[in-house]
Structures are given as C-alpha cells and as structure tokens.
Design a protein around this motif. Structure first.
Motif, PDB file in Angstrom:
ATOM      1  N   VAL A   1     -16.085  -7.523  27.662  1.00  0.00           N
ATOM      2  CA  VAL A   1     -15.410  -8.812  27.534  1.00  0.00           C
ATOM      3  C   VAL A   1     -14.691  -9.170  28.835  1.00  0.00           C
ATOM      4  O   VAL A   1     -14.392  -8.309  29.661  1.00  0.00           O
ATOM      5  N   ASP A   2     -14.411 -10.470  28.994  1.00  0.00           N
ATOM      6  CA  ASP A   2     -13.734 -10.936  30.203  1.00  0.00           C
ATOM      7  C   ASP A   2     -12.230 -10.948  30.003  1.00  0.00           C
ATOM      8  O   ASP A   2     -11.710 -10.419  29.001  1.00  0.00           O
ATOM      9  N   TYR A   3     -11.520 -11.567  30.921  1.00  0.00           N
ATOM     10  CA  TYR A   3     -10.051 -11.593  30.907  1.00  0.00           C
ATOM     11  C   TYR A   3      -9.483 -12.291  29.682  1.00  0.00           C
ATOM     12  O   TYR A   3      -8.324 -12.068  29.313  1.00  0.00           O
ATOM     13  N   SER A   4     -10.271 -13.137  29.030  1.00  0.00           N
ATOM     14  CA  SER A   4      -9.836 -13.810  27.797  1.00  0.00           C
ATOM     15  C   SER A   4     -10.433 -13.155  26.560  1.00  0.00           C
ATOM     16  O   SER A   4     -10.417 -13.744  25.481  1.00  0.00           O
ATOM     17  N   PHE A   5     -10.992 -11.955  26.736  1.00  0.00           N
ATOM     18  CA  PHE A   5     -11.544 -11.134  25.653  1.00  0.00           C
ATOM     19  C   PHE A   5     -12.803 -11.751  25.033  1.00  0.00           C
ATOM     20  O   PHE A   5     -13.132 -11.491  23.884  1.00  0.00           O
ATOM     21  N   ARG A   6     -13.512 -12.570  25.823  1.00  0.00           N
ATOM     22  CA  ARG A   6     -14.761 -13.175  25.368  1.00  0.00           C
ATOM     23  C   ARG A   6     -15.936 -12.306  25.818  1.00  0.00           C
ATOM     24  O   ARG A   6     -15.958 -11.851  26.973  1.00  0.00           O
ATOM     25  N   PRO A   7     -16.941 -12.100  24.949  1.00  0.00           N
ATOM     26  CA  PRO A   7     -18.098 -11.279  25.316  1.00  0.00           C
ATOM     27  C   PRO A   7     -19.083 -12.067  26.168  1.00  0.00           C
ATOM     28  O   PRO A   7     -20.172 -12.427  25.730  1.00  0.00           O
ATOM     29  N   GLN A   8     -18.691 -12.334  27.405  1.00  0.00           N
ATOM     30  CA  GLN A   8     -19.535 -13.142  28.269  1.00  0.00           C
ATOM     31  C   GLN A   8     -19.271 -12.821  29.734  1.00  0.00           C
ATOM     32  O   GLN A   8     -18.222 -12.302  30.105  1.00  0.00           O
ATOM     33  N   PHE A   9     -20.286 -13.128  30.555  1.00  0.00           N
ATOM     34  CA  PHE A   9     -20.172 -12.971  32.002  1.00  0.00           C
ATOM     35  C   PHE A   9     -20.480 -14.307  32.641  1.00  0.00           C
ATOM     36  O   PHE A   9     -21.491 -14.940  32.330  1.00  0.00           O
ATOM     37  N   GLU A  10     -19.601 -14.751  33.536  1.00  0.00           N
ATOM     38  CA  GLU A  10     -19.785 -16.026  34.221  1.00  0.00           C
ATOM     39  C   GLU A  10     -20.344 -15.771  35.618  1.00  0.00           C
ATOM     40  O   GLU A  10     -19.740 -15.062  36.414  1.00  0.00           O
ATOM     41  N   GLN A  11     -21.501 -16.359  35.899  1.00  0.00           N
ATOM     42  CA  GLN A  11     -22.126 -16.261  37.212  1.00  0.00           C
ATOM     43  C   GLN A  11     -22.272 -17.663  37.788  1.00  0.00           C
ATOM     44  O   GLN A  11     -22.817 -18.550  37.120  1.00  0.00           O
ATOM     45  N   VAL A  12     -21.805 -17.884  38.994  1.00  0.00           N
ATOM     46  CA  VAL A  12     -21.952 -19.189  39.644  1.00  0.00           C
ATOM     47  C   VAL A  12     -23.286 -19.211  40.391  1.00  0.00           C
ATOM     48  O   VAL A  12     -23.536 -18.385  41.276  1.00  0.00           O
ATOM     49  N   VAL A  13     -24.163 -20.140  40.009  1.00  0.00           N
ATOM     50  CA  VAL A  13     -25.487 -20.277  40.611  1.00  0.00           C
ATOM     51  C   VAL A  13     -25.654 -21.715  41.105  1.00  0.00           C
ATOM     52  O   VAL A  13     -25.607 -22.648  40.299  1.00  0.00           O
ATOM     53  N   LEU A  14     -25.815 -21.908  42.399  1.00  0.00           N
ATOM     54  CA  LEU A  14     -25.952 -23.245  42.996  1.00  0.00           C
ATOM     55  C   LEU A  14     -24.812 -24.172  42.554  1.00  0.00           C
ATOM     56  O   LEU A  14     -25.022 -25.346  42.247  1.00  0.00           O
TER      57      LEU A  14
END
Length: 313
Positions: free
Chosen positions: A161-174
């Motif tokens: 999980v991320d800093y907000s405890f969400r099971p997700q990964f944020e990737q910046v693409v273009l």
C-alpha cells in the motif's frame, strides 16, 4: 493530472497463468538487439535461453552482500555440486546490481527505493522473457520497520500500500499518472505461511506493507535531518496505518507488486521487522542479532523452494 486506472480501463493486467514470462511492450519485437544495460547482458552477446531458461525462482533484495550470501545459502540447501564460495557474479561487468545463478534459483540485488528496484525489474522481466522461462515465482527478501510487531517478526505481504494505505502504485508516464494494482498472489502468501508453521523457528504474519519514498520523513521518523511533525503526530499516523492492516514499512513493495501483476508473474514480499516503530525510530539491536533477523526471510523462502522442488515432502 487525472490518474489513469489501467487495471480497469487499459486492460493491462494479466491473470496469473502458467506460461512463458510475458512482457507488455510490442516495441521489443522489432528490436534486433535488446541490451540489458544495468545487467551487462544482451540478447546478441549472450545466449539467454541457455543461461537462464531453467530458472523457476527469482529472489531479489536490496543489499549486494546479502544476495550473495543468499545464493551461497540456497546452494547449500539444495545440496548442489561445487563450492558455494566459487559462485560468480553474472553482472560483474557493472556495479549497479549483482546476480547469481544457483540451479533453478536466481539471486539479484536491487538497491534501495522504488527507482532502483524498478530499473532492475524491467530488465529482469525482459531477461526472463528472452530466456523463455516458465512458471517463475518472484520473491523480494528484505528488512523493514514493524508496525505493532516485535523485532524479528517476518511479514508476508498481502497488499503493498502507499502512504494513504491504498493498494496501488502511481507511475508517471508522459506526464500522466498511471495507477496499477498492488495485490500479491494469495496462494503463494498462504504457502509461505504454511512453510513458517512447519519451521516453527520465528514468528510470521500476513499483513499489508506500506511502501514509502524515503527512509526518514516518508516513514514518519523523528531523527532525520528534517522533521516537521511531532511525536504525537507520528504515533497517530502509525495507529492509522495499523488500523488499515499495515504491519511493516519499507521502500520497494508497491512497484514490485504492480510489475509482477501486470506481467502475470506470481510474486511475494517477505520482510523481517528490525524494530517496532511504535517504540522508536533507530535500529538499536546488535550486529549479530540483525544478521540473524536478516536470515529469516531467506530461511523461509528456501523452505518454500525446497518444497516446490520436492526436497521436502
């Protein structure tokens, strides 16, 4: 920027299937040569199917020394011929990562943090694909800060999980934010927990793992060069994390889980807690104790591998 939920909109995610390791990049099919720069390997200069085609298990961890030690340990556990001390670093042509092959097991370092492990994973998954590997299981073996756990407890990650405890990964693409799911394979996690119950040598739990961008501020430590929050605010954040199922904190699990999921690879994160973050921020255990703690994920995964290979009935 509006996030793009590729798991739902882009049909990027695969089901786990027992077949050749997949990549999600059609451009690779048009390339005469794929240079795995940070591994010092290439599809033109190396026969990757011959070198790696029998790989079934890949174990990755931050420290180069620790992954060399794991390679020597699994060599002994599998009772393979030769001297474990003679194992050669396949990536000796670069100082970015180390890589050791021990029978069907690959042991690789990934450095610290999401950017470092992300680079390694791109080239590792391409390597497994070019080598025509099948039915591969990936493990991240590491250390972490425990959340409400005694030091020495091993955490098998259910969701990264991320800093907000969400099971997700944020990737910046273009310039766009891509969101990828970070749930790990439930079957492998349960199999690992069963292995721990068979060993009965150290406490093991399944829980969520929070992945942060750094070791100090991002993990709510009070002892960094910068600190803009109080002890009370730190403890409140850790309590919220615990209530959200978080049992440990590290810096690589979200991208590991996301990339495994997109490429249809079964993966697991197995980290030992070096301290209970409710009780402090600095790691104060002795060197010998820390070395023993760091061996626990290795022992657990080695037991898993030996069971899969039929060494243990």
């Amino acid at each position: 920027m509006t996030p793009i939920l590729l798991n739902h909109m882009g049909n990027e995610e695969n089901e786990y299937i027992n077949e050749q390791v997949q990549v999600k990049n059609p451009n690779l099919d048009t390339m005469e040569e794929d240079i795995l720069y940070h591994f010092s390997l290439s599809t033109k200069t190396h026969n990757l199917p011959e070198m790696f085609g029998d790989i079934k298990f890949v174990c990755v961890g931050g420290s180069a020394n620790r992954m060399k030690a794991f390679a020597q340990f699994i060599h002994q556990e599998l009772k393979l011929p030769g001297n474990p001390g003679d194992i050669k670093d396949i990536c000796e042509g670069t100082d970015r990562y180390c890589m050791y092959k021990v029978g069907p097991v690959l042991s690789i370092s990934h450095g610290m943090g999401v950017p470092s492990i992300s680079i390694m994973l791109h080239e590792l998954i391409k390597l497994l694909h070019h080598a025509q590997c099948r039915d591969v299981v990936l493990f991240r073996l590491g250390t972490s800060g425990g959340v409400g756990l005694a030091p020495g407890t091993v955490v098998i990650t259910e969701k990264a999980v991320d800093y907000s405890f969400r099971p997700q990964f944020e990737q910046v693409v273009l310039g766009k934010v891509i969101i990828r799911n970070t749930e790990l394979d439930e079957g492998v996690a349960n199999e690992l927990l069963q292995c721990s119950s068979e060993l009965q040598t150290f406490p093991t739990v399944i829980g969520n793992t929070m992945c942060t961008h750094d070791f100090y501020e991002g993990q709510g430590r009070l002892d960094g060069a910068l600190c803009s929050f109080s002890q009370e605010e730190k403890l409140e954040y850790l309590r919220k994390a615990y209530e959200a199922g978080v049992r440990n904190i590290e810096m690589e699990s979200t991208v590991f889980a996301a990339m495994c999921r997109v490429c249809g690879l079964k993966g697991a994160v197995v980290c030992v807690a070096l301290l209970n973050r409710f009780e402090g921020d600095q790691i104060t255990s002795s060197h010998d104790v820390l070395v023993e703690y760091q061996q626990r994920p290795q022992i657990l995964v080695a037991h898993f591998i030996k069971k899969r290979l039929g060494y243990i009935i």
